[in-house]
Motif scaffolding. Structure first.
Motif, short mmCIF file in Angstrom:
data_model
loop_
_atom_site.label_atom_id
_atom_site.label_comp_id
_atom_site.label_asym_id
_atom_site.label_seq_id
_atom_site.Cartn_x
_atom_site.Cartn_y
_atom_site.Cartn_z
N THR A 171 36.36 -18.94 -97.26
CA THR A 171 35.27 -18.88 -98.41
C THR A 171 34.78 -17.58 -98.64
OG1 THR A 171 33.50 -19.51 -96.76
CG2 THR A 171 34.53 -21.35 -98.11
N HIS A 172 34.38 -16.75 -97.46
CA HIS A 172 33.99 -15.18 -97.49
C HIS A 172 35.05 -14.41 -98.14
CE1 HIS A 172 30.61 -17.07 -95.12
NE2 HIS A 172 31.34 -16.65 -93.96
N LEU A 173 36.49 -14.61 -97.64
CA LEU A 173 37.51 -13.88 -98.32
C LEU A 173 37.82 -14.08 -99.77
CD1 LEU A 173 39.34 -12.16 -96.71
CD2 LEU A 173 41.20 -13.84 -96.55
N ALA A 174 37.35 -15.28 -100.23
CA ALA A 174 37.38 -15.52 -101.67
C ALA A 174 36.58 -14.83 -102.64
CB ALA A 174 37.52 -16.96 -102.00
N LYS A 175 35.56 -14.46 -101.69
CA LYS A 175 34.34 -13.38 -102.44
C LYS A 175 34.69 -12.17 -102.48
CE LYS A 175 30.65 -16.93 -101.48
NZ LYS A 175 29.39 -17.28 -100.92
N ILE A 176 35.36 -11.72 -101.31
CA ILE A 176 35.62 -10.37 -101.01
C ILE A 176 36.69 -9.93 -101.48
CG2 ILE A 176 36.36 -8.67 -98.86
CD1 ILE A 176 34.59 -10.67 -97.10
N PHE A 177 37.82 -10.52 -101.58
CA PHE A 177 39.08 -10.26 -102.38
C PHE A 177 38.94 -9.81 -103.63
CE2 PHE A 177 42.49 -11.19 -105.25
CZ PHE A 177 43.50 -10.30 -104.87
N PRO A 178 38.33 -10.11 -104.55
CA PRO A 178 37.99 -9.55 -105.99
C PRO A 178 37.57 -8.29 -105.85
CG PRO A 178 37.44 -11.98 -106.03
CD PRO A 178 37.75 -11.45 -104.39
N ARG A 179 36.56 -8.01 -104.94
CA ARG A 179 35.72 -6.79 -104.86
C ARG A 179 36.78 -5.60 -104.23
NH1 ARG A 179 29.62 -8.22 -102.50
NH2 ARG A 179 29.33 -10.40 -103.78
N ILE A 180 37.65 -5.92 -103.17
CA ILE A 180 38.66 -4.91 -102.95
C ILE A 180 39.50 -4.59 -104.04
CG2 ILE A 180 40.55 -4.62 -101.25
CD1 ILE A 180 38.85 -6.21 -99.12
N LEU A 181 39.88 -5.68 -104.83
CA LEU A 181 40.89 -5.29 -105.85
C LEU A 181 40.29 -4.45 -106.79
CD1 LEU A 181 43.85 -6.21 -107.06
CD2 LEU A 181 42.54 -8.03 -108.10
N LYS A 182 38.85 -4.72 -107.40
CA LYS A 182 38.44 -4.05 -108.14
C LYS A 182 37.99 -2.30 -107.62
CE LYS A 182 33.96 -3.53 -110.72
NZ LYS A 182 32.68 -4.23 -111.06
N ARG A 183 37.97 -2.24 -106.44
CA ARG A 183 38.14 -0.84 -105.72
C ARG A 183 39.53 -0.36 -105.96
NH1 ARG A 183 34.89 1.29 -101.53
NH2 ARG A 183 33.29 -0.05 -102.40
N LEU A 184 40.48 -0.96 -105.48
CA LEU A 184 41.77 -0.43 -105.61
C LEU A 184 42.07 -0.02 -106.96
CD1 LEU A 184 43.60 -3.01 -103.25
CD2 LEU A 184 43.58 -0.60 -102.91
N ILE A 185 41.63 -0.93 -107.87
CA ILE A 185 41.91 -0.45 -109.32
C ILE A 185 41.17 0.64 -109.70
CG2 ILE A 185 41.77 -1.19 -111.90
CD1 ILE A 185 42.30 -4.09 -110.76
N LYS A 186 40.02 0.59 -109.46
CA LYS A 186 39.13 1.84 -109.66
C LYS A 186 39.74 3.18 -109.30
CE LYS A 186 34.41 3.53 -109.49
NZ LYS A 186 33.07 3.27 -109.05
N THR A 187 40.22 3.21 -107.87
CA THR A 187 40.81 4.44 -107.22
C THR A 187 42.18 4.59 -107.68
OG1 THR A 187 41.19 3.20 -105.60
CG2 THR A 187 39.01 4.31 -105.36
N ASN A 188 42.89 3.77 -108.20
CA ASN A 188 44.33 3.62 -108.69
C ASN A 188 45.27 3.67 -107.07
OD1 ASN A 188 46.45 3.86 -110.35
ND2 ASN A 188 46.75 5.87 -110.49
N ARG A 189 44.80 2.97 -106.28
CA ARG A 189 45.54 3.13 -104.93
C ARG A 189 46.27 1.82 -104.79
NH1 ARG A 189 41.24 6.13 -101.01
NH2 ARG A 189 41.10 7.90 -102.27
N GLY A 190 46.19 0.95 -105.66
CA GLY A 190 46.95 -0.47 -105.56
C GLY A 190 48.39 -0.29 -105.01
N HIS A 191 49.16 0.42 -105.65
CA HIS A 191 50.64 0.61 -105.45
C HIS A 191 50.85 1.44 -104.29
CE1 HIS A 191 49.14 5.02 -107.20
NE2 HIS A 191 50.33 5.31 -106.57
N TRP A 192 49.79 2.16 -103.60
CA TRP A 192 50.08 2.38 -102.16
C TRP A 192 50.37 1.38 -101.24
CZ3 TRP A 192 45.61 6.44 -100.77
CH2 TRP A 192 45.56 7.40 -101.66
N LEU A 193 49.99 0.12 -101.45
CA LEU A 193 50.00 -0.99 -100.58
C LEU A 193 51.26 -1.86 -100.97
CD1 LEU A 193 46.20 -1.91 -100.65
CD2 LEU A 193 47.55 -0.69 -98.90
N ASP A 194 52.17 -1.53 -101.90
CA ASP A 194 53.17 -2.47 -102.10
C ASP A 194 54.17 -2.57 -101.13
OD1 ASP A 194 52.03 -2.77 -104.63
OD2 ASP A 194 53.36 -1.18 -105.78
N ALA A 195 54.60 -1.72 -100.72
CA ALA A 195 55.47 -1.39 -99.35
C ALA A 195 54.97 -2.06 -97.96
CB ALA A 195 55.97 0.20 -98.99
N GLU A 196 53.64 -1.95 -97.90
CA GLU A 196 53.07 -2.57 -96.83
C GLU A 196 53.09 -4.16 -96.78
OE1 GLU A 196 52.42 -0.55 -94.22
OE2 GLU A 196 52.87 1.09 -95.54
#
Length: 419
Positions: free
Chosen positions: A160-185
């Motif tokens: 339940t905590h993770l369900a609240k945290i994930f959208p915030r992390i995703l928003k930060r990744l989109i804002k910093t344009n770093r999501g593609h850094w994690l594709d291979a990982e």
């Protein structure tokens, strides 16, 4: 969020999975025991989306787990969220022969938006949600039934905590344009090869001195033998024989079963029991490794030498500076092996010279090695700068007279000297 305390009924589980199959993502966690077994014993699976959460009891008599497992490994439309999910993925692979996909790990993601390399779940919750979680049930025996309310509440909280945290992390990744850094990982985490239990490759995880083909052939045979024995008895492989014991036997093989009584780490009873007999059969059936089977030598690139080692140290300093500047975990940018290869003059197949790592760090690392980048202390802070900019930076920070040129202060005139 609606909480289903503990699901033990097949129809209830099927209905839950039908609803979750329409979600954009589900958060997943498991509780298991493996201290006394070879195979991890799955005791609980927790799952949640933004609307509901549940703990599923895989130990419940007659519970049909297939709807949940199908959701995790066959539904490509739902993103599966884990935190430090390697062992969770291993358990799902053991059950299905497949891994969850697509997959997202919040511990890995935090490396792209902070300097945290292995942030724990409790720290993740505290940093994003601002409260500390109760760790009291963390080390309880999850295999005992019935589970307590406290255990179930603790377990469900993980998703339940993770369900609240994930959208915030995703928003930060989109804002910093770093999501593609994690594709291979993330693809690496989901790679089934990481979880495939091949007894023939078990020897590769054992440290052994030397590269003698006959010795390594015995080690390969002994490691496979140990895997089969441990699997058959469902006990940890170390309870059969420790790594160092196998390495010692491979290096100094006993001539007869009676000699096993003299081997450190084995019980004297092995000199005439069945398991000792099977160990000797494994040794006798072993063959020296062929040239194709020999493990590659440890990659060293070109010899570093003293100067190269100093360059590698400078690259590590550069890595720390860059990681701090852009708030990213240094390990995500580069590993020590890559830095040493670069310092040794290697330019091919070095990960920091490819893709986003080159743009973010590799380009500067290459310029440092080739003498176009330097370190300077400017305003009391260590920074990196291009050599042609270094003098200008120092002049500005120390307020040097404008007439000083790139070669230093102009010579004194006679009038200046008299003054």
């Amino acid at each position: 969020m609606k909480i289903h305390k503990l699901i033990t009924d097949s129809d209830e589980l099927a209905a839950l999975c039908e609803r979750l199959a329409r979600a954009d993502f589900v958060c997943v966690d498991t509780e298991f025991m493996r201290e006394s077994t070879y195979w991890p014993e799955l005791c609980l699976i927790q799952i949640a989306d933004v609307n509901e959460a549940a703990a599923v009891d895989p130990m419940a008599p007659g519970l049909d787990m297939s709807p949940l497992l199908d959701l995790l490994v066959d539904n490509e439309d739902v993103l599966k969220i884990f935190h430090a999910g390697g062992q969770d993925v291993e358990i799902i692979y053991n059950l299905t022969g497949k891994t969850p996909h697509p997959i997202f790990d919040t511990q890995i993601a935090m490396m792209a938006i902070s300097q945290s390399e292995q942030i724990g779940y409790s720290n993740l919750v505290e940093s994003w949600l601002g409260f500390a979680i109760d760790k009291g049930a963390r080390f309880t025996d999850w295999s005992r039934r019935p589970l307590t309310e406290r255990q179930i509440e603790y377990a469900i909280g993980d998703v339940t905590h993770l369900a609240k945290i994930f959208p915030r992390i995703l928003k930060r990744l989109i804002k910093t344009n770093r999501g593609h850094w994690l594709d291979a990982e993330m693809e690496k985490l989901a790679d089934p090869d990481n979880y495939r239990n091949d007894a023939g490759n078990a020897w590769l995880k054992i440290k052994a001195a030397g590269r003698n083909p006959a010795m390594l052939g015995r080690l390969k045979a002994l490691a496979a033998w140990r895997e089969y024995e441990a699997q058959d008895k469902n006990i940890p492989r170390g309870r059969i024989a420790r790594d160092e014991t196998l390495a010692d036997i491979a290096s100094h093989p006993p001539k007869a079963q009676a000699d096993l009584a003299k081997v450190r780490g084995l019980s004297p009873g092995w000199k005439d029991n069945e398991i000792g007999k099977r160990l000797m059969q494994a040794i006798e059936a072993s063959k020296p490794l062929t040239e194709a089977e020999m493990p590659p030598k440890a990659p060293r690139g070109a010899p570093l030498g003293k100067e190269g080692a100093l360059v590698a140290d400078l690259l590590k300093l550069l890595l720390k500076i860059r990681a701090r500047e852009i708030d990213v975990a240094a390990r995500l940018l580069a590993r020590s092996d890559d830095l040493e290869l670069l310092a040794a003059g290697v330019r091919k197949d070095v990960s920091i010279l490819e893709g986003w790592r080159y743009e973010v760090f590799g380009k500067d690392a290459l310029e440092l090695v080739e003498g176009r980048l330097a370190f300077a202390v400017v305003g009391g802070r260590l920074k990196m700068t291009h050599v042609d900019e270094l003098h200008d930076d120092m002049r500005e920070a120390n307020a040097l007279p404008a007439e000083e040129d790139e070669d230093g202060p102009l010579p004194l005139t006679e009038d200046d000297a008299e003054a």
